[in-house]
Design a protein around this motif. Structure first.
Motif, PDB file in Angstrom:
ATOM      1  N   ALA A  46       0.510  -1.292  -0.250  1.00 25.02           N
ATOM      2  CA  ALA A  46       0.243   0.184  -0.117  1.00 25.02           C
ATOM      3  C   ALA A  46       0.454   1.763  -0.472  1.00 25.02           C
ATOM      4  N   ILE A  47       1.499   0.813   1.206  1.00 26.63           N
ATOM      5  CA  ILE A  47       2.489   2.551   0.589  1.00 26.63           C
ATOM      6  C   ILE A  47       3.427   2.705  -0.393  1.00 26.63           C
ATOM      7  N   ALA A  48       3.570   1.701  -1.273  1.00 23.61           N
ATOM      8  CA  ALA A  48       4.312   1.378  -2.630  1.00 23.61           C
ATOM      9  C   ALA A  48       3.453   1.954  -3.916  1.00 23.61           C
ATOM     10  N   GLU A  57      -3.054   8.639   4.019  1.00 21.31           N
ATOM     11  CA  GLU A  57      -1.904   9.018   3.443  1.00 21.31           C
ATOM     12  C   GLU A  57      -0.719   8.439   4.117  1.00 21.31           C
ATOM     13  N   VAL A  58       0.295   8.281   2.833  1.00 23.80           N
ATOM     14  CA  VAL A  58       1.305   8.277   2.658  1.00 23.80           C
ATOM     15  C   VAL A  58       2.031   9.724   2.165  1.00 23.80           C
ATOM     16  N   LEU A  59       2.732   9.799   2.556  1.00 25.34           N
ATOM     17  CA  LEU A  59       3.757  11.052   2.711  1.00 25.34           C
ATOM     18  C   LEU A  59       5.044  10.599   2.909  1.00 25.34           C
ATOM     19  N   LEU A  60       6.048  11.130   2.011  1.00 32.07           N
ATOM     20  CA  LEU A  60       7.354  11.064   1.708  1.00 32.07           C
ATOM     21  C   LEU A  60       7.970  12.860   1.654  1.00 32.07           C
ATOM     22  N   ASP A  61       8.514  12.869   2.816  1.00 27.53           N
ATOM     23  CA  ASP A  61       9.302  14.107   2.368  1.00 27.53           C
ATOM     24  C   ASP A  61       8.208  15.358   3.142  1.00 27.53           C
ATOM     25  N   GLY A  62       6.963  15.146   3.376  1.00 31.42           N
ATOM     26  CA  GLY A  62       5.776  15.587   3.618  1.00 31.42           C
ATOM     27  C   GLY A  62       5.075  15.527   1.636  1.00 31.42           C
ATOM     28  N   ASN A  66       0.201   8.294  -1.697  1.00 28.90           N
ATOM     29  CA  ASN A  66      -0.638   8.004  -2.063  1.00 28.90           C
ATOM     30  C   ASN A  66      -2.139   8.467  -3.152  1.00 28.90           C
ATOM     31  N   GLY A  67      -2.423   7.308  -3.912  1.00 27.60           N
ATOM     32  CA  GLY A  67      -3.010   7.909  -5.026  1.00 27.60           C
ATOM     33  C   GLY A  67      -2.550   7.998  -6.410  1.00 27.60           C
ATOM     34  N   MET A  68      -0.802   7.925  -5.860  1.00 31.07           N
ATOM     35  CA  MET A  68       0.563   7.676  -7.529  1.00 31.07           C
ATOM     36  C   MET A  68      -0.385   6.510  -7.813  1.00 31.07           C
ATOM     37  N   ALA A  69       0.570   5.959  -9.093  1.00 29.51           N
ATOM     38  CA  ALA A  69       1.031   4.726  -9.940  1.00 29.51           C
ATOM     39  C   ALA A  69       2.383   4.317  -8.635  1.00 29.51           C
ATOM     40  N   PRO A  70       2.446   3.034  -8.672  1.00 29.84           N
ATOM     41  CA  PRO A  70       3.821   2.767  -8.064  1.00 29.84           C
ATOM     42  C   PRO A  70       4.793   3.041  -8.945  1.00 29.84           C
ATOM     43  N   GLU A  71       5.005   2.893  -9.933  1.00 27.10           N
ATOM     44  CA  GLU A  71       6.258   3.473 -11.273  1.00 27.10           C
ATOM     45  C   GLU A  71       6.148   5.594 -10.636  1.00 27.10           C
ATOM     46  N   GLN A  72       5.100   5.934 -10.856  1.00 28.50           N
ATOM     47  CA  GLN A  72       5.567   6.853 -10.244  1.00 28.50           C
ATOM     48  C   GLN A  72       6.009   7.248  -8.428  1.00 28.50           C
TER      49      GLN A  72
END
Length: 232
Positions: A46-48, A57-62, A66-72
């Motif tokens: 789910a995180i990936a 929510e999944v936040l990377l450096d803010g 989440n909602g993006m495709a895995p490749e994004q």
């Protein structure tokens, strides 16, 4: 830094995770444990982006990912190494490592340095650099999968069951590599069944039970926390 806030996710209409939150910091290893079916692998997927969260929510450096495709999501600096050594069987060891470099186009010098470091950590991969991945042992394929991820130089590494299919004698080598990688500034998240083996290499621990966070603690306290629960 990776922040997961109040995450709900599952498979289709089947819920698995309920209100899961965690933080993985750069330079540290977060160990995630729990029994089979607890939702650990679902959490990493789910995180990936491979399983779409239904809430949270999944936040990377803010930045919300989440909602993006895995490749994004991968392009933001996150990498998932799945259990089962998901390498390209018809490619050589070296070409598998080149596939990891797809995230760093044009950085040939960086790729060369990363490959040399992988070969220094896992000399068997250098010895077999022309061999097809399908001809490697399970442990060697796990090393190669980690090598692919290392070449990509992600900011966050999600590692699902690195001990899967490995001889136990190889675990210290794998875990030492992950520890060294974290200390270079990567946030590393490891899902693992062998908690007593993995905990000495980790900074923090999180235990999942039936899709929910049961408790979090410093990894050095994990054995005592689990023993106390067993005694209750």
């Amino acid at each position: 830094m990776l922040d997961v806030k109040n995450l709900f996710a599952g498979y289709g209409i089947v819920p698995v995770l309920e209100d899961v939150s965690l933080t993985a910091e750069a330079g540290k290893i977060l160990l995630i444990g729990g029994e089979n079916g607890a939702g650990k692998s679902t959490l990493l997927r789910a995180i990936a982006g491979f399983n779409k969260p239904t809430a949270g929510e999944v936040l990377l450096d803010g930045q919300r990912v989440n909602g993006m495709a895995p490749e994004q999501i991968a392009k933001t600096g996150m990498r998932l190494v799945l259990d089962g050594h998901r390498v390209f069987p018809e490619l050589s060891v070296f070409d598998n490592l080149r596939m990891g470099a797809a995230a760093r186009p044009g950085d040939r010098a960086g790729f060369d340095r990363a490959v040399e470091e992988i070969y220094s950590v896992f000399p068997i991969l250098k010895e077999k650099h022309r061999a097809y991945a399908r001809d490697l042992s399970g442990g060697q394929q796990q090393m190669l999968a980690l090598g692919q991820a290392f070449v990509a130089q992600p900011r966050v590494l999600l590692c699902d069951e690195p001990s899967m299919g490995l001889a136990q004698s190889l675990m210290p080598q794998i875990l030492s590599f992950l520890r060294r990688w974290a200390e270079e500034g990567t946030a590393v998240v490891i899902v693992e069944q062998h908690l007593s083996v993995t905990a000495p290499y980790a900074d923090d621990a999180l235990i999942i039970e039936r899709g929910k966070v049961k408790f979090t603690c410093p990894a050095a306290e994990l054995d005592d926390r689990l023993a106390a629960i067993s005694a209750d």
